[in-house]
Design a protein around this motif. Structure first.
Motif, PDB file in Angstrom:
ATOM      1  N   ALA A 199       0.835  -1.208   0.000  1.00  0.00           N
ATOM      2  CA  ALA A 199       0.000   0.000   0.000  1.00  0.00           C
ATOM      3  C   ALA A 199       0.870   1.259   0.000  1.00  0.00           C
ATOM      4  O   ALA A 199       0.562   2.236  -0.699  1.00  0.00           O
ATOM      5  CB  ALA A 199      -0.927  -0.007   1.212  1.00  0.00           C
ATOM      6  N   PHE A 200       1.949   1.247   0.764  1.00  0.00           N
ATOM      7  CA  PHE A 200       2.866   2.392   0.751  1.00  0.00           C
ATOM      8  C   PHE A 200       3.581   2.494  -0.599  1.00  0.00           C
ATOM      9  O   PHE A 200       3.738   3.588  -1.142  1.00  0.00           O
ATOM     10  CB  PHE A 200       3.887   2.266   1.882  1.00  0.00           C
ATOM     11  CG  PHE A 200       3.357   2.661   3.224  1.00  0.00           C
ATOM     12  CD1 PHE A 200       3.060   3.989   3.516  1.00  0.00           C
ATOM     13  CD2 PHE A 200       3.151   1.703   4.210  1.00  0.00           C
ATOM     14  CE1 PHE A 200       2.550   4.359   4.766  1.00  0.00           C
ATOM     15  CE2 PHE A 200       2.651   2.058   5.463  1.00  0.00           C
ATOM     16  CZ  PHE A 200       2.350   3.392   5.736  1.00  0.00           C
ATOM     17  N   LEU A 201       3.991   1.354  -1.140  1.00  0.00           N
ATOM     18  CA  LEU A 201       4.624   1.341  -2.465  1.00  0.00           C
ATOM     19  C   LEU A 201       3.659   1.845  -3.526  1.00  0.00           C
ATOM     20  O   LEU A 201       4.076   2.429  -4.539  1.00  0.00           O
ATOM     21  CB  LEU A 201       5.086  -0.082  -2.790  1.00  0.00           C
ATOM     22  CG  LEU A 201       5.816  -0.307  -4.115  1.00  0.00           C
ATOM     23  CD1 LEU A 201       7.080   0.547  -4.190  1.00  0.00           C
ATOM     24  CD2 LEU A 201       6.162  -1.783  -4.281  1.00  0.00           C
ATOM     25  N   GLY A 202       2.366   1.651  -3.292  1.00  0.00           N
ATOM     26  CA  GLY A 202       1.353   2.095  -4.240  1.00  0.00           C
ATOM     27  C   GLY A 202       1.326   3.597  -4.458  1.00  0.00           C
ATOM     28  O   GLY A 202       0.722   4.077  -5.418  1.00  0.00           O
ATOM     29  N   LYS A 203       1.969   4.357  -3.574  1.00  0.00           N
ATOM     30  CA  LYS A 203       2.071   5.807  -3.762  1.00  0.00           C
ATOM     31  C   LYS A 203       2.727   6.123  -5.105  1.00  0.00           C
ATOM     32  O   LYS A 203       2.302   7.019  -5.835  1.00  0.00           O
ATOM     33  CB  LYS A 203       2.889   6.414  -2.619  1.00  0.00           C
ATOM     34  CG  LYS A 203       3.313   7.876  -2.806  1.00  0.00           C
ATOM     35  CD  LYS A 203       2.123   8.815  -2.726  1.00  0.00           C
ATOM     36  CE  LYS A 203       2.549  10.260  -2.482  1.00  0.00           C
ATOM     37  NZ  LYS A 203       3.516  10.799  -3.447  1.00  0.00           N
ATOM     38  N   TYR A 204       3.763   5.347  -5.447  1.00  0.00           N
ATOM     39  CA  TYR A 204       4.467   5.570  -6.709  1.00  0.00           C
ATOM     40  C   TYR A 204       3.604   5.154  -7.890  1.00  0.00           C
ATOM     41  O   TYR A 204       3.667   5.763  -8.961  1.00  0.00           O
ATOM     42  CB  TYR A 204       5.791   4.786  -6.722  1.00  0.00           C
ATOM     43  CG  TYR A 204       6.725   5.204  -5.610  1.00  0.00           C
ATOM     44  CD1 TYR A 204       7.493   6.369  -5.725  1.00  0.00           C
ATOM     45  CD2 TYR A 204       6.839   4.456  -4.445  1.00  0.00           C
ATOM     46  CE1 TYR A 204       8.346   6.768  -4.704  1.00  0.00           C
ATOM     47  CE2 TYR A 204       7.690   4.843  -3.413  1.00  0.00           C
ATOM     48  CZ  TYR A 204       8.432   5.999  -3.550  1.00  0.00           C
ATOM     49  OH  TYR A 204       9.266   6.404  -2.538  1.00  0.00           O
ATOM     50  N   ALA A 205       2.785   4.105  -7.703  1.00  0.00           N
ATOM     51  CA  ALA A 205       1.859   3.693  -8.766  1.00  0.00           C
ATOM     52  C   ALA A 205       0.801   4.765  -8.982  1.00  0.00           C
ATOM     53  O   ALA A 205       0.459   5.097 -10.126  1.00  0.00           O
ATOM     54  CB  ALA A 205       1.211   2.363  -8.397  1.00  0.00           C
ATOM     55  N   LYS A 206       0.271   5.303  -7.903  1.00  0.00           N
ATOM     56  CA  LYS A 206      -0.753   6.329  -7.981  1.00  0.00           C
ATOM     57  C   LYS A 206      -0.232   7.589  -8.666  1.00  0.00           C
ATOM     58  O   LYS A 206      -0.961   8.260  -9.416  1.00  0.00           O
ATOM     59  CB  LYS A 206      -1.248   6.662  -6.571  1.00  0.00           C
ATOM     60  CG  LYS A 206      -2.381   7.669  -6.521  1.00  0.00           C
ATOM     61  CD  LYS A 206      -2.819   7.901  -5.083  1.00  0.00           C
ATOM     62  CE  LYS A 206      -3.906   8.956  -5.007  1.00  0.00           C
ATOM     63  NZ  LYS A 206      -4.319   9.214  -3.603  1.00  0.00           N
ATOM     64  N   ASP A 207       1.042   7.900  -8.431  1.00  0.00           N
ATOM     65  CA  ASP A 207       1.652   9.096  -9.023  1.00  0.00           C
ATOM     66  C   ASP A 207       2.205   8.852 -10.423  1.00  0.00           C
ATOM     67  O   ASP A 207       2.775   9.756 -11.032  1.00  0.00           O
ATOM     68  CB  ASP A 207       2.787   9.603  -8.122  1.00  0.00           C
ATOM     69  CG  ASP A 207       2.272  10.153  -6.796  1.00  0.00           C
ATOM     70  OD1 ASP A 207       1.058  10.381  -6.691  1.00  0.00           O
ATOM     71  OD2 ASP A 207       3.090  10.325  -5.868  1.00  0.00           O
TER      72      ASP A 207
END
Length: 254
Positions: A199-207
């Motif tokens: 979920a924290f790694l997903g920050k880069y996916a979201k951006d």
């Protein structure tokens, strides 16, 4: 995924790869459990060394996708419902027709469903947190609690209290007695931390900040498997049991 975010094909492919690995692994167990082939158990046990790898791939990618979902809590409720259905079928219906020993209590779907619900509720906090620090903390907590079902944490340095393991009511958290058995089991501790790392790694996916290669399509088959992982998991054991039944008939005839 949310509108305006490019499809990360690599996530679908990794999740598809992981679910296929799970199915192949279960298939060898079924060759031993259903048909009585010792080589099925032998191959299953040999492949167990790779289990944590494809488990981690599946759970981390699910965690990443939770950051991209419009409603993670709703998705989690659906997945948890699927997990409860698996428990009902394997622990109630299958024994009624003479199939025992394959009961599943808090398997991968139940674990993922709870992880999604918890993460969805905590998303406002997660979004305000530093993603690098969050990933580091989650990684440390995962490895520190990995052996919690073996009654210790911090790589054996701290022994957990015996009273936590006197019954099976806390099995979703990783605490259970010697009488507990589940053909598929994923405790929230430590796997919740692996999900939160995703979920924290997903920050880069979201951006849209993943490497360029993550947005390229490589395998349509793996992508379809990844997108349909819930249904594949729900249906793969009935299909495998049907296959074993056909093989048993073939053995009797020839």
């Amino acid at each position: 995924m949310r509108d305006g975010i490019r499809r990360i094909f690599l996530l679908d492919e990794l999740r598809g790869f992981a679910i296929i690995c799970m199915i192949i692994h279960h298939m060898f167990y079924d060759f031993g459990f259903v048909l009585g082939y010792q080589w099925g158990f032998d191959i299953f046990n040999a492949l167990c060394v790779f289990q944590p790898f494809f488990w981690a791939v599946f759970i981390i990618t699910s965690g990443i996708c939770s950051r991209l979902s419009r409603n993670t809590v709703k998705r989690g409720a659906i997945v948890l419902g699927g997990g409860l259905a698996v428990t009902l079928v394997t622990s109630v219906i299958m024994p009624l027709i003479g199939i025992t020993g394959a009961e599943i209590y808090f398997g991968i779907l139940s674990c993922l469903g709870c992880c999604m619900i918890i993460t969805g509720c905590a998303m406002p906090i997660i979004e305000k947190s530093n993603e690098k620090f969050g990933m580091l903390v989650c990684a440390v907590l995962f490895f520190a609690t990995y052996n919690i079902s073996s009654r210790n944490i911090l790589f054996g340095l701290i022994k957990m209290p015996d009273f936590l393991y006197r019954n099976n009511y806390l099995c979703p958290l990783g605490f259970y007695s010697s009488s507990f058995h589940s053909a598929d089991y994923f405790a929230l501790i430590p796997w919740m931390f692996m999900f939160l790392l995703g979920a924290f790694l997903g920050k880069y996916a979201k951006d849209g900040a993943f490497p360029a290669g993550a947005y390229k399509s490589r395998s349509v088959l793996l992508q379809k498997a990844g997108k349909s992982s819930l249904w594949i998991y729900l249906l793969h054991q009935p299909v495998l049991y049907a296959l074993m039944y056909l093989i048993s008939i073939f053995r009797m005839i020839f």
